[in-house]
Design a protein around this motif. Sequence first.
Motif, PDB file in Angstrom:
ATOM      1  N   ARG A   1       2.015   6.740 -11.946  1.00  0.00           N
ATOM      2  CA  ARG A   1       1.305   7.182 -13.133  1.00  0.00           C
ATOM      3  C   ARG A   1       1.680   8.707 -13.364  1.00  0.00           C
ATOM      4  N   GLY A   2       2.918   8.962 -12.947  1.00  0.00           N
ATOM      5  CA  GLY A   2       3.517  10.418 -13.121  1.00  0.00           C
ATOM      6  C   GLY A   2       2.885  11.404 -12.239  1.00  0.00           C
ATOM      7  N   LEU A   3       2.127  10.948 -11.416  1.00  0.00           N
ATOM      8  CA  LEU A   3       1.380  11.794 -10.593  1.00  0.00           C
ATOM      9  C   LEU A   3       2.374  12.268  -9.535  1.00  0.00           C
ATOM     10  N   VAL A   4       3.434  11.849  -9.108  1.00  0.00           N
ATOM     11  CA  VAL A   4       4.184  12.266  -8.116  1.00  0.00           C
ATOM     12  C   VAL A   4       5.099  13.678  -8.549  1.00  0.00           C
ATOM     13  N   ALA A   5       5.219  13.707  -9.871  1.00  0.00           N
ATOM     14  CA  ALA A   5       5.997  14.587 -10.501  1.00  0.00           C
ATOM     15  C   ALA A   5       4.905  15.870 -11.192  1.00  0.00           C
ATOM     16  N   ASP A   6       3.671  15.441 -11.479  1.00  0.00           N
ATOM     17  CA  ASP A   6       2.842  16.436 -12.043  1.00  0.00           C
ATOM     18  C   ASP A   6       1.440  15.791 -11.823  1.00  0.00           C
ATOM     19  N   ASP A   7       0.846  16.462 -10.821  1.00  0.00           N
ATOM     20  CA  ASP A   7      -0.614  16.121 -10.631  1.00  0.00           C
ATOM     21  C   ASP A   7      -1.849  17.038 -10.939  1.00  0.00           C
TER      22      ASP A   7
ATOM     23  N   ASN B   1       0.893  -1.127  -0.124  1.00  0.00           N
ATOM     24  CA  ASN B   1       0.161   0.074   0.052  1.00  0.00           C
ATOM     25  C   ASN B   1       0.987   1.271   0.146  1.00  0.00           C
ATOM     26  N   LYS B   2       0.819   1.973  -1.100  1.00  0.00           N
ATOM     27  CA  LYS B   2       1.525   3.342  -1.248  1.00  0.00           C
ATOM     28  C   LYS B   2       1.472   4.248   0.008  1.00  0.00           C
ATOM     29  N   GLU B   3       0.792   4.462   0.551  1.00  0.00           N
ATOM     30  CA  GLU B   3       0.483   5.286   1.625  1.00  0.00           C
ATOM     31  C   GLU B   3       1.386   4.899   2.972  1.00  0.00           C
ATOM     32  N   GLY B   4       1.627   3.648   2.913  1.00  0.00           N
ATOM     33  CA  GLY B   4       2.744   3.093   4.082  1.00  0.00           C
ATOM     34  C   GLY B   4       4.057   3.126   3.679  1.00  0.00           C
ATOM     35  N   TYR B   5       4.405   3.759   2.226  1.00  0.00           N
ATOM     36  CA  TYR B   5       5.875   3.655   2.202  1.00  0.00           C
ATOM     37  C   TYR B   5       6.775   4.857   3.146  1.00  0.00           C
ATOM     38  N   PRO B   6       6.517   5.656   3.513  1.00  0.00           N
ATOM     39  CA  PRO B   6       7.320   6.685   4.371  1.00  0.00           C
ATOM     40  C   PRO B   6       7.601   5.820   5.855  1.00  0.00           C
ATOM     41  N   ASP B   7       6.544   5.276   6.160  1.00  0.00           N
ATOM     42  CA  ASP B   7       6.876   4.355   7.538  1.00  0.00           C
ATOM     43  C   ASP B   7       7.685   3.084   7.559  1.00  0.00           C
ATOM     44  N   TYR B   8       7.341   2.532   6.181  1.00  0.00           N
ATOM     45  CA  TYR B   8       8.216   1.178   6.004  1.00  0.00           C
ATOM     46  C   TYR B   8       9.570   1.714   5.838  1.00  0.00           C
ATOM     47  N   PHE B   9       9.958   2.741   5.247  1.00  0.00           N
ATOM     48  CA  PHE B   9      11.141   3.358   4.992  1.00  0.00           C
ATOM     49  C   PHE B   9      11.816   3.709   6.399  1.00  0.00           C
TER      50      PHE B   9
ATOM     51  N   SER C   1      -5.127  12.801 -12.876  1.00  0.00           N
ATOM     52  CA  SER C   1      -5.249  13.890 -11.801  1.00  0.00           C
ATOM     53  C   SER C   1      -6.702  13.786 -11.120  1.00  0.00           C
ATOM     54  N   GLY C   2      -7.543  13.380 -11.937  1.00  0.00           N
ATOM     55  CA  GLY C   2      -9.104  13.294 -11.621  1.00  0.00           C
ATOM     56  C   GLY C   2      -9.535  12.327 -10.325  1.00  0.00           C
ATOM     57  N   ASP C   3      -8.597  11.357 -10.273  1.00  0.00           N
ATOM     58  CA  ASP C   3      -8.795  10.182  -9.235  1.00  0.00           C
ATOM     59  C   ASP C   3      -7.871  10.840  -8.077  1.00  0.00           C
ATOM     60  N   LYS C   4      -8.918  11.428  -6.869  1.00  0.00           N
ATOM     61  CA  LYS C   4      -8.348  11.966  -5.611  1.00  0.00           C
ATOM     62  C   LYS C   4      -7.713  10.964  -4.906  1.00  0.00           C
ATOM     63  N   THR C   5      -8.062   9.782  -4.625  1.00  0.00           N
ATOM     64  CA  THR C   5      -7.338   8.764  -4.107  1.00  0.00           C
ATOM     65  C   THR C   5      -5.914   8.493  -4.672  1.00  0.00           C
ATOM     66  N   GLU C   6      -5.972   8.411  -5.894  1.00  0.00           N
ATOM     67  CA  GLU C   6      -4.488   8.463  -6.372  1.00  0.00           C
ATOM     68  C   GLU C   6      -3.422   9.498  -6.152  1.00  0.00           C
ATOM     69  N   VAL C   7      -4.293  10.433  -6.375  1.00  0.00           N
ATOM     70  CA  VAL C   7      -3.492  11.799  -6.252  1.00  0.00           C
ATOM     71  C   VAL C   7      -2.935  11.788  -4.645  1.00  0.00           C
ATOM     72  N   TRP C   8      -3.853  11.522  -3.732  1.00  0.00           N
ATOM     73  CA  TRP C   8      -3.169  11.320  -2.025  1.00  0.00           C
ATOM     74  C   TRP C   8      -2.292  10.541  -2.037  1.00  0.00           C
ATOM     75  N   ARG C   9      -2.343   9.138  -2.652  1.00  0.00           N
ATOM     76  CA  ARG C   9      -1.442   8.191  -2.785  1.00  0.00           C
ATOM     77  C   ARG C   9       0.106   8.614  -3.157  1.00  0.00           C
ATOM     78  N   ALA C  10      -0.325   9.378  -4.329  1.00  0.00           N
ATOM     79  CA  ALA C  10       1.192  10.069  -5.047  1.00  0.00           C
ATOM     80  C   ALA C  10       1.711  10.856  -4.001  1.00  0.00           C
ATOM     81  N   SER C  11       0.943  11.719  -2.975  1.00  0.00           N
ATOM     82  CA  SER C  11       1.619  12.654  -1.934  1.00  0.00           C
ATOM     83  C   SER C  11       2.267  11.659  -1.209  1.00  0.00           C
ATOM     84  N   LYS C  12       1.982  10.604  -0.882  1.00  0.00           N
ATOM     85  CA  LYS C  12       2.700   9.933   0.138  1.00  0.00           C
ATOM     86  C   LYS C  12       4.052   9.317  -0.491  1.00  0.00           C
ATOM     87  N   LEU C  13       3.811   8.976  -1.720  1.00  0.00           N
ATOM     88  CA  LEU C  13       5.188   8.555  -2.363  1.00  0.00           C
ATOM     89  C   LEU C  13       6.150   9.545  -2.415  1.00  0.00           C
ATOM     90  N   ARG C  14       5.571  10.737  -2.912  1.00  0.00           N
ATOM     91  CA  ARG C  14       6.261  11.937  -2.953  1.00  0.00           C
ATOM     92  C   ARG C  14       7.127  12.082  -1.383  1.00  0.00           C
TER      93      ARG C  14
END
Length: 238
Positions: free
Chosen positions: A183-189, A152-160, A196-209
Amino acid sequence: MKEEGPVIFPNDEVSIAVYKYCKERSVPLPDHLHKLANFTEENLPEVSEMMVSRLQAQYLIWTARSYGAKKILEIGCFCGFSALAFAEALKDVEGAKIVTTDINPKTCEIARNAFRDAGVDNIVTLIEGPAQETLLSLKEEGPFDLVFIDANKEGYPDYFKTLLDLKLIRKNGILIADNVLKRGLVADDSENNPSSGDKTEVWRASKLREFNLLASTDPRVESTILPVFDGLALVRVL
């Protein structure tokens, strides 16, 4: 070459041809890996994209062998395809050990069956439960030579943070994190990105960022991000 980076392939047709070409000239996958990939695509079509691609599995086999990995930790097993790729790399390594974790009972059962059918259940241990809890329980199992994160992408910071704080990766060990460009959202959402229309994916991208920033600024590691697959972060522990 422009600093921004060129578009390498002119269209989808050429990109597909290149992908096929790369697969055909990379480390071959044994039949049991193709069997599991086919099963997953046919029986879980809605979520089969969670499985790494066959070319990525070839990359994981090559990487594990190249680094001389003996102990591997995987966070995010899904149906066991990537863990089975690691097992292919380590099958002839004396004392090899692979620990993988996932929270979905259905996919865990598929993975366990795949490990047993391939005859690698003696070197692969699947722990069913939340990844963060599993990491906290593995302090005595480490350090690992290679860690692969594809959960799960939102967990990456804590896993690290947990991996480094508990010293679960040895000195000069490697952490590979998948989907770090999302899907490029980390660099350009912005509206430039159709996702970018998928708000859940945008939020996950923020955690990956957040994860990417941690990996690039933590003095305990050095890292690089490759724009391959859906983005791979390669992190080496100093």
